[in-house]
Motif scaffolding. Structure first.
Motif, PDB file in Angstrom:
ATOM      1  N   TRP A 101       0.836  -1.197   0.000  1.00 60.24           N
ATOM      2  CA  TRP A 101       0.000   0.000   0.000  1.00 60.24           C
ATOM      3  C   TRP A 101       0.872   1.248   0.000  1.00 60.24           C
ATOM      4  CZ3 TRP A 101      -0.156   3.703   3.891  1.00 60.24           C
ATOM      5  CH2 TRP A 101      -1.191   4.630   3.824  1.00 60.24           C
ATOM      6  N   LEU A 102       1.871   1.260   0.877  1.00 61.80           N
ATOM      7  CA  LEU A 102       2.774   2.409   0.968  1.00 61.80           C
ATOM      8  C   LEU A 102       3.645   2.538  -0.280  1.00 61.80           C
ATOM      9  CD1 LEU A 102       3.764   4.766   2.658  1.00 61.80           C
ATOM     10  CD2 LEU A 102       5.397   3.187   3.736  1.00 61.80           C
ATOM     11  N   LEU A 103       4.137   1.423  -0.770  1.00 59.64           N
ATOM     12  CA  LEU A 103       4.957   1.427  -1.981  1.00 59.64           C
ATOM     13  C   LEU A 103       4.192   2.052  -3.150  1.00 59.64           C
ATOM     14  CD1 LEU A 103       7.294  -1.335  -3.179  1.00 59.64           C
ATOM     15  CD2 LEU A 103       5.662  -0.408  -4.773  1.00 59.64           C
ATOM     16  N   GLU A 104       2.942   1.659  -3.323  1.00 64.46           N
ATOM     17  CA  GLU A 104       2.119   2.199  -4.417  1.00 64.46           C
ATOM     18  C   GLU A 104       1.944   3.709  -4.290  1.00 64.46           C
ATOM     19  OE1 GLU A 104      -1.423  -0.104  -3.949  1.00 64.46           O
ATOM     20  OE2 GLU A 104      -0.592  -1.840  -5.016  1.00 64.46           O
ATOM     21  N   ARG A 105       1.687   4.194  -3.077  1.00 67.74           N
ATOM     22  CA  ARG A 105       1.482   5.627  -2.890  1.00 67.74           C
ATOM     23  C   ARG A 105       2.762   6.420  -3.126  1.00 67.74           C
ATOM     24  NH1 ARG A 105      -1.958   2.571  -1.936  1.00 67.74           N
ATOM     25  NH2 ARG A 105      -4.131   3.133  -1.739  1.00 67.74           N
ATOM     26  N   CYS A 106       3.868   5.898  -2.649  1.00 69.50           N
ATOM     27  CA  CYS A 106       5.149   6.586  -2.855  1.00 69.50           C
ATOM     28  C   CYS A 106       5.509   6.638  -4.338  1.00 69.50           C
ATOM     29  CB  CYS A 106       6.255   5.909  -2.055  1.00 69.50           C
ATOM     30  SG  CYS A 106       6.118   6.161  -0.265  1.00 69.50           S
ATOM     31  N   MET A 107       5.339   5.525  -5.037  1.00 69.19           N
ATOM     32  CA  MET A 107       5.676   5.489  -6.466  1.00 69.19           C
ATOM     33  C   MET A 107       4.770   6.419  -7.278  1.00 69.19           C
ATOM     34  SD  MET A 107       8.257   3.381  -7.149  1.00 69.19           S
ATOM     35  CE  MET A 107       7.997   2.884  -8.832  1.00 69.19           C
ATOM     36  N   ALA A 108       3.484   6.498  -6.906  1.00 68.90           N
ATOM     37  CA  ALA A 108       2.553   7.357  -7.649  1.00 68.90           C
ATOM     38  C   ALA A 108       2.890   8.836  -7.460  1.00 68.90           C
ATOM     39  CB  ALA A 108       1.117   7.085  -7.201  1.00 68.90           C
ATOM     40  N   GLN A 109       3.276   9.211  -6.242  1.00 68.50           N
ATOM     41  CA  GLN A 109       3.523  10.617  -5.951  1.00 68.50           C
ATOM     42  C   GLN A 109       4.979  11.034  -6.139  1.00 68.50           C
ATOM     43  OE1 GLN A 109       1.584  11.954  -2.242  1.00 68.50           O
ATOM     44  NE2 GLN A 109       0.392  10.059  -2.344  1.00 68.50           N
ATOM     45  N   ARG A 110       5.889  10.074  -6.016  1.00 71.00           N
ATOM     46  CA  ARG A 110       7.319  10.360  -6.146  1.00 71.00           C
ATOM     47  C   ARG A 110       7.982   9.291  -7.016  1.00 71.00           C
ATOM     48  NH1 ARG A 110      10.106  13.628  -2.546  1.00 71.00           N
ATOM     49  NH2 ARG A 110      11.683  13.377  -4.184  1.00 71.00           N
ATOM     50  N   PRO A 111       7.731   9.319  -8.341  1.00 70.11           N
ATOM     51  CA  PRO A 111       8.295   8.283  -9.216  1.00 70.11           C
ATOM     52  C   PRO A 111       9.828   8.290  -9.257  1.00 70.11           C
ATOM     53  CG  PRO A 111       7.215   9.996 -10.503  1.00 70.11           C
ATOM     54  CD  PRO A 111       6.911  10.276  -9.071  1.00 70.11           C
ATOM     55  N   ASP A 112      10.440   9.318  -8.717  1.00 69.02           N
ATOM     56  CA  ASP A 112      11.901   9.398  -8.663  1.00 69.02           C
ATOM     57  C   ASP A 112      12.480   8.577  -7.510  1.00 69.02           C
ATOM     58  OD1 ASP A 112      10.547  11.356  -7.024  1.00 69.02           O
ATOM     59  OD2 ASP A 112      12.488  12.288  -6.623  1.00 69.02           O
ATOM     60  N   LEU A 113      11.600   8.079  -6.624  1.00 67.38           N
ATOM     61  CA  LEU A 113      12.046   7.335  -5.446  1.00 67.38           C
ATOM     62  C   LEU A 113      11.581   5.887  -5.506  1.00 67.38           C
ATOM     63  CD1 LEU A 113      11.195   9.969  -2.676  1.00 67.38           C
ATOM     64  CD2 LEU A 113      13.382   9.613  -3.842  1.00 67.38           C
ATOM     65  N   ARG A 114      12.231   5.036  -4.698  1.00 66.07           N
ATOM     66  CA  ARG A 114      11.861   3.632  -4.582  1.00 66.07           C
ATOM     67  C   ARG A 114      11.732   3.297  -3.104  1.00 66.07           C
ATOM     68  NH1 ARG A 114      11.393   4.829  -9.074  1.00 66.07           N
ATOM     69  NH2 ARG A 114      12.240   3.859 -10.925  1.00 66.07           N
ATOM     70  N   LEU A 115      10.777   2.435  -2.767  1.00 70.58           N
ATOM     71  CA  LEU A 115      10.649   1.926  -1.413  1.00 70.58           C
ATOM     72  C   LEU A 115      11.234   0.516  -1.415  1.00 70.58           C
ATOM     73  CD1 LEU A 115       9.587   2.513   1.466  1.00 70.58           C
ATOM     74  CD2 LEU A 115       7.508   1.295   0.808  1.00 70.58           C
TER      75      LEU A 115
END
Length: 193
Positions: free
Chosen positions: A53-67
């Motif tokens: 869930w967190l990975l999806e939100r981070c990737m959607a809002q910050r595609p420059d980052l990876r979890l």
């Protein structure tokens, strides 16, 4: 003539027994934080869903980052600490070429999701925030399934986080700079007891 030693034991017998009993019951992950061996149960299905869930939100809002899940980090700069956070948010390729225990220099946020075990309070709510703050990691996110809350630790200074904000599931949580991600946490209610 008997030789006397003044070396302190690595751990107390009670600590060893706790580790041994836990290891017999289930597979565990061992961590060494602030000079202590810690036991962390292998994550359950809901734990994994929270990380996704967190990975999806981070990737959607910050595609420059990876979890990065379960990336070992060298923590607590003044102690020989090693931790495997449930997630480490960092720029793409931050851990390329590094071994199991990576330098945390590029990490913007670490994530822990509590497990249902007796050690969660000491490990996730006390020791890890201190170790991550001492290391200088800008944001520590704790998803606390026991409390039904999300705690955002930020502004590390002198071995502690100056800002600590806890909100119950269902609130909108703003992860501060340098993360800058917004989390709508209503769905987390589905993954906690």
């Amino acid at each position: 003539m008997a030789v006397m030693t003044t070396e302190r034991p690595q751990m107390e017998l009670a600590q060893f027994r706790e580790i041994a009993i836990t290891a017999e019951r289930e597979e565990v992950v061992l961590e060494f934080i602030n000079g202590r061996i810690g036991v962390k149960p292998v994550p359950d299905g809901d734990h994994g869903e929270i990380i996704m869930w967190l990975l999806e939100r981070c990737m959607a809002q910050r595609p420059d980052l990876r979890l990065y899940p379960e990336q070992g980090l060298q923590v607590a700069s003044y102690r020989n600490g090693l931790a495997k956070p449930d997630g480490s948010l960092a720029p793409r390729r931050t851990f390329a070429g590094q071994g199991e225990w990576a330098d945390p220099a590029g990490v913007l946020m670490v994530v822990e999701v509590t497990s249902y075990d007796a050690d969660a309070n000491r490990r996730d709510r006390l020791e890890k925030p201190r170790a991550y703050a001492e290391t200088g990691i800008p944001v520590f996110l704790l998803v606390d399934r026991d409390e039904g809350s999300v705690t955002v630790h930020s502004e590390p200074s002198h071995g502690r986080y100056e800002s600590v904000v806890t909100l119950a599931y269902g609130h909108v949580v703003q992860l501060p700079e340098p993360v800058n991600v917004t989390l709508e946490t209503e769905e987390l209610k589905d993954f906690s007891r």
